[in-house]
Write a protein that holds these residues in place. Structure first.
Motif, short mmCIF file in Angstrom:
data_model
loop_
_atom_site.label_atom_id
_atom_site.label_comp_id
_atom_site.label_asym_id
_atom_site.label_seq_id
_atom_site.Cartn_x
_atom_site.Cartn_y
_atom_site.Cartn_z
N GLY A 106 0.90 -1.23 -0.14
CA GLY A 106 -0.04 0.16 -0.04
C GLY A 106 0.85 1.36 0.04
O GLY A 106 0.27 2.32 -0.01
N GLY A 107 2.11 1.20 -0.02
CA GLY A 107 3.26 2.29 -0.03
C GLY A 107 3.81 2.92 1.40
O GLY A 107 4.76 3.43 1.46
N ALA A 108 3.06 2.32 2.54
CA ALA A 108 3.68 2.46 3.76
C ALA A 108 5.07 1.87 3.84
O ALA A 108 5.52 0.86 3.17
N THR A 109 6.05 2.65 4.79
CA THR A 109 7.36 2.04 5.02
C THR A 109 7.20 1.00 6.36
O THR A 109 6.66 1.39 7.25
N ILE A 110 8.03 0.19 6.52
CA ILE A 110 8.26 -1.00 7.57
C ILE A 110 9.58 -1.33 7.77
O ILE A 110 10.25 -1.18 6.98
N ALA A 111 9.70 -1.45 9.02
CA ALA A 111 11.18 -1.68 9.49
C ALA A 111 10.96 -2.66 10.80
O ALA A 111 9.99 -2.66 11.29
N LEU A 112 11.90 -3.78 10.51
CA LEU A 112 11.85 -4.88 11.45
C LEU A 112 13.35 -4.94 12.35
O LEU A 112 14.22 -5.06 11.54
N THR A 113 13.37 -5.32 13.26
CA THR A 113 14.50 -5.63 14.20
C THR A 113 14.52 -7.22 14.70
O THR A 113 13.50 -7.20 15.39
N VAL A 114 15.24 -7.85 14.82
CA VAL A 114 15.32 -9.16 15.31
C VAL A 114 16.40 -9.45 16.14
O VAL A 114 17.43 -9.17 15.77
N ARG A 115 16.28 -9.81 17.45
CA ARG A 115 17.33 -10.33 18.24
C ARG A 115 17.09 -11.43 19.28
O ARG A 115 15.99 -11.37 19.98
N GLN A 116 17.81 -12.44 19.14
CA GLN A 116 17.68 -13.61 19.95
C GLN A 116 16.16 -13.93 20.06
O GLN A 116 15.73 -14.22 21.26
N GLY A 117 15.52 -14.20 19.01
CA GLY A 117 14.26 -14.82 18.86
C GLY A 117 13.29 -13.51 19.34
O GLY A 117 11.91 -13.88 19.07
N LYS A 118 13.50 -12.42 19.79
CA LYS A 118 12.51 -11.37 19.82
C LYS A 118 12.59 -10.32 18.61
O LYS A 118 13.58 -10.17 18.05
N ALA A 119 11.36 -9.87 18.42
CA ALA A 119 11.09 -8.90 17.04
C ALA A 119 10.59 -7.70 17.45
O ALA A 119 9.65 -7.54 18.13
N VAL A 120 10.65 -6.86 16.80
CA VAL A 120 9.73 -5.60 17.04
C VAL A 120 9.82 -4.91 15.58
O VAL A 120 10.81 -4.86 14.69
N ALA A 121 8.65 -4.30 15.36
CA ALA A 121 8.57 -3.44 13.97
C ALA A 121 7.69 -2.39 14.04
O ALA A 121 6.98 -2.04 14.95
N TYR A 122 7.89 -1.53 12.92
CA TYR A 122 7.11 -0.17 13.02
C TYR A 122 6.80 -0.04 11.66
O TYR A 122 7.57 -0.24 10.56
N VAL A 123 5.58 0.46 11.30
CA VAL A 123 4.98 0.59 10.02
C VAL A 123 4.55 2.17 10.08
O VAL A 123 3.91 2.38 10.97
N CYS A 124 4.72 2.84 9.15
CA CYS A 124 4.37 4.36 9.06
C CYS A 124 4.16 4.73 7.45
O CYS A 124 5.21 4.45 6.59
N ASP A 125 3.41 5.67 7.30
CA ASP A 125 3.14 6.24 5.96
C ASP A 125 3.81 7.65 6.07
O ASP A 125 3.56 8.27 4.96
N GLY A 126 4.28 8.30 6.92
CA GLY A 126 4.85 9.59 6.93
C GLY A 126 3.70 10.52 7.23
O GLY A 126 4.13 11.90 7.12
N ARG A 127 2.59 10.18 7.42
CA ARG A 127 1.36 11.12 7.42
C ARG A 127 0.61 10.83 8.87
O ARG A 127 0.63 11.78 9.83
N SER A 128 -0.15 9.81 8.72
CA SER A 128 -1.05 9.67 9.81
C SER A 128 -0.85 8.21 10.37
O SER A 128 -1.25 7.87 11.50
N LEU A 129 -0.54 7.08 9.44
CA LEU A 129 -0.79 5.80 9.75
C LEU A 129 0.60 5.28 10.39
O LEU A 129 1.61 5.54 9.94
N GLU A 130 0.65 5.00 11.70
CA GLU A 130 1.67 4.31 12.44
C GLU A 130 1.39 2.95 13.26
O GLU A 130 0.34 3.15 13.85
N ILE A 131 2.04 1.93 13.04
CA ILE A 131 1.67 0.78 13.99
C ILE A 131 2.88 0.31 14.45
O ILE A 131 3.81 0.04 13.74
N TRP A 132 2.92 0.33 15.77
CA TRP A 132 4.10 -0.52 16.43
C TRP A 132 3.54 -2.11 16.80
O TRP A 132 2.48 -2.07 17.30
N LEU A 133 4.66 -2.98 16.55
CA LEU A 133 4.09 -4.30 16.68
C LEU A 133 5.50 -5.21 17.21
O LEU A 133 6.64 -4.90 17.29
N ARG A 134 5.41 -5.92 18.35
CA ARG A 134 6.42 -6.57 19.10
C ARG A 134 6.10 -8.22 19.04
O ARG A 134 4.67 -8.38 19.12
N GLY A 135 6.98 -9.10 19.13
CA GLY A 135 6.53 -10.49 18.87
C GLY A 135 7.83 -11.40 18.88
O GLY A 135 8.93 -10.76 19.47
#
Length: 253
Positions: A106-135
């Motif tokens: 859909g055009g939004a940007t995503i970044a993920l970081t993984v360390r020792q079995g844990k992960a964090v991600a952030y999705v944003c479109d630079g305007r209003s959409l942003e989502i933080w996720l962990r797992g």
């Protein structure tokens, strides 16, 4: 003369008998004395052994084989149990450590970081959409969750992560590529200034560009550029400091 003849015969017989007796006595071996024979037998036998007893058989108590073994001279009767194999890391935990950045379809940007079995991600479109996720990461499979039922699933495939982000009935496929470096790609700033709550997130891409969203009192605004050397930016005239976000950081960062 006739009277002397019997006497001579008797004397001759007596002498002859004496000679024969003497010769017989010298020819016969002397009988051994009973005490002398016993003494010789006892001298040959070992001390304490009964007369006439047979010698000890090999291995009998008291024989050299039963003497206490010198420590270390005899091998152990049984070998020690083999050491258990070293524990292996969970499949894929360390192997998939890294940081990836990319885009949703859909055009939004995503970044993920993984360390020792844990992960964090952030999705944003630079305007209003942003989502933080962990797992977590199991093997090479990612499973992260966020607010409002948001969920990210994906698979590490070489230097890429492919997956999907869902929020409610919305779904976006994504592909992210490994940054190949150790520099953090995710930053977040949370502060309380001028009675306003500030929450900002930034993705720093490998080409030097940035994408972010800042929420000021619950209202999203475009994120001003972040200085990665100091982690600072200015929002509405106020200097805000952001910090790198890692999977093992406390929730909210």
């Amino acid at each position: 003369m006739k009277r002397m003849t019997p006497m001579l015969t008797l004397a001759t017989g007596t002498v002859l008998a004496a000679v024969l007796f003497t010769m017989s006595a010298q020819a016969a071996p002397p009988a051994p004395a009973a005490g002398a024979g016993a003494g010789q037998a006892n001298a040959a036998a070992p001390p304490g052994a009964a007369p006439g007893a047979a010698p000890d058989a090999p291995g009998a108590p008291g024989a050299p084989a039963d003497e206490p073994a010198t420590p270390g001279a005899q091998p152990a009767a049984t070998s020690p149990p083999p050491s258990p194999p070293a524990a292996s890391p969970a499949p894929g935990t360390a192997a998939v450590d890294g940081t990836w950045t990319g885009h949703l379809d859909g055009g939004a940007t995503i970044a993920l970081t993984v360390r020792q079995g844990k992960a964090v991600a952030y999705v944003c479109d630079g305007r209003s959409l942003e989502i933080w996720l962990r797992g977590t990461v199991t093997g090479k499979e990612l499973d992260l969750t966020g607010k409002d039922g948001a969920r990210l699933t994906g698979t590490v495939e070489g230097d890429r992560v492919r997956g999907e982000v869902r929020v409610g009935d919305k779904r976006w496929a994504f592909t992210a590529t490994a940054t190949g470096g150790t520099s953090p790609a995710l930053y977040r700033a949370t502060a309380q200034v001028r009675d306003a709550g500030v929450d900002g997130g930034w993705i720093l891409l490998a080409d030097g560009t940035q994408v972010g969203v800042v929420t000021w009192n619950g209202k999203p605004v475009a994120a001003p550029p972040l200085d990665p050397a100091f982690g600072t930016t200015i929002v509405n005239g106020v200097t805000i400091t952001a910090v790198p976000v890692f999977p093992d950081a406390p929730a909210g960062r």
